[in-house]
Design a protein around this motif. Sequence first.
Motif, PDB file in Angstrom:
ATOM      1  N   THR A 188      -1.310  25.120 -92.237  1.00  0.00           N
ATOM      2  CA  THR A 188      -0.900  24.623 -91.148  1.00  0.00           C
ATOM      3  C   THR A 188       0.886  24.683 -90.919  1.00  0.00           C
ATOM      4  O   THR A 188       1.503  23.810 -91.370  1.00  0.00           O
ATOM      5  CB  THR A 188      -1.217  23.523 -90.745  1.00  0.00           C
ATOM      6  N   GLY A 189       1.329  25.964 -90.415  1.00  0.00           N
ATOM      7  CA  GLY A 189       2.746  26.173 -90.407  1.00  0.00           C
ATOM      8  C   GLY A 189       3.548  25.148 -89.693  1.00  0.00           C
ATOM      9  O   GLY A 189       4.573  24.628 -90.064  1.00  0.00           O
ATOM     10  N   ALA A 190       3.034  24.664 -88.258  1.00  0.00           N
ATOM     11  CA  ALA A 190       3.739  23.908 -87.652  1.00  0.00           C
ATOM     12  C   ALA A 190       3.828  22.613 -88.309  1.00  0.00           C
ATOM     13  O   ALA A 190       4.812  21.785 -88.101  1.00  0.00           O
ATOM     14  CB  ALA A 190       3.018  23.802 -86.117  1.00  0.00           C
ATOM     15  N   ARG A 220      -4.762  26.882 -75.412  1.00  0.00           N
ATOM     16  CA  ARG A 220      -3.526  27.760 -75.736  1.00  0.00           C
ATOM     17  C   ARG A 220      -2.266  27.070 -76.072  1.00  0.00           C
ATOM     18  O   ARG A 220      -2.125  25.958 -75.711  1.00  0.00           O
ATOM     19  CB  ARG A 220      -3.155  28.406 -74.113  1.00  0.00           C
ATOM     20  N   LEU A 221      -1.638  27.675 -77.002  1.00  0.00           N
ATOM     21  CA  LEU A 221      -0.555  26.964 -77.606  1.00  0.00           C
ATOM     22  C   LEU A 221       0.842  27.658 -77.454  1.00  0.00           C
ATOM     23  O   LEU A 221       0.992  28.723 -77.373  1.00  0.00           O
ATOM     24  CB  LEU A 221      -0.820  27.095 -79.154  1.00  0.00           C
ATOM     25  N   PRO A 222       2.005  26.867 -76.952  1.00  0.00           N
ATOM     26  CA  PRO A 222       3.242  27.671 -76.616  1.00  0.00           C
ATOM     27  C   PRO A 222       3.696  28.029 -77.943  1.00  0.00           C
ATOM     28  O   PRO A 222       4.749  29.021 -77.915  1.00  0.00           O
ATOM     29  CB  PRO A 222       4.056  26.384 -76.235  1.00  0.00           C
ATOM     30  N   PHE A 223       3.492  27.474 -79.164  1.00  0.00           N
ATOM     31  CA  PHE A 223       4.077  28.029 -80.425  1.00  0.00           C
ATOM     32  C   PHE A 223       3.076  27.400 -81.626  1.00  0.00           C
ATOM     33  O   PHE A 223       2.274  26.463 -81.567  1.00  0.00           O
ATOM     34  CB  PHE A 223       5.508  27.338 -80.874  1.00  0.00           C
ATOM     35  N   ALA A 224       2.755  28.293 -82.676  1.00  0.00           N
ATOM     36  CA  ALA A 224       2.046  27.778 -83.725  1.00  0.00           C
ATOM     37  C   ALA A 224       2.818  28.560 -85.071  1.00  0.00           C
ATOM     38  O   ALA A 224       3.162  29.538 -84.836  1.00  0.00           O
ATOM     39  CB  ALA A 224       0.757  28.058 -83.570  1.00  0.00           C
TER      40      ALA A 224
END
Length: 214
Positions: free
Chosen positions: A169-171, A67-71
Motif C-alpha cells: 500500500t503505497g499511499a 474511484r481514487l484521486p491518487f494511489a
Amino acid sequence: MTDYDVLRVFCGPKGGYGNELGVVRDGSVVPERSDRQAMAAKFGFSETVFVDDPERGVIDIYTPSVRLPFAGYPCVGTAWLLDVPELVTPAGVVGARLDGEFSWIEARAEWAPPRTLRQYATAAEVEELDVPPAGEWIYAWAWEDEAAGRVRARGFPGRGDGVEEDEATGAAAIQLTRKLGRALNITQGSGSQLLTAPQPGDWVELGGRVVLER
C-alpha cells in the motif's frame, strides 16, 4: 475483451511478491466512469488504472468499489510501464523516475484518503493479526529495526469489496513516512518491499520494484 496489462508492484529483492495491478493502456476504449468501475470490480485487483494519455501520463484509478484521486502503487507501476517523467492524476501531478531496479514517484500524503496508522509493539504481533471486520482502513505496523528504519506492515482496506488485505500500500507508506519524518524500508504483506524518503515541502518519495506479469 478489453486488453490490459498485469503488473506486480513493490516486489521483493528476488522479484517475488508484490501487489497485482491492472493497467488498461488505451483508456479511450472504456470512456465512461461507470464502465471503468464495473471493469475494476470484474478484474478484482486492489486497483486498476486506465491510461487516458500515455505521452502526458494522464491516468484514472479505481478500486473494485470506488474511484481514487491518487494511489501509490498504481502510480509506481504505471510510471514504470509508461516510462514517463510524471503522471497526471485528479489529485495532482506526480513526479516519476527510474533508478536502476526501482521505480520512484513523488507525491503528497494528503492526496490519499486517510488510513488509520496503528502501531504494534513487535513485528510478530503484526504478522499474527487476523483480518479485521469491514470498516476503517487500517495500516498495521511495527518497527523491525527502528535505528535502520525497517518496518513490518500489513494493510486492511476494510471496504467489503473482496479485498480483505492489501499486499502493498503505497499511499499508507507515504502517510507513515510523513508522520515519522524519516526514510523507511517497509516489508508489507507476504514479502513486498516499499522504500520511502521524505522530501522538502511535505513531499514524499516512494519506490519499489515492478514486474510485468502478463
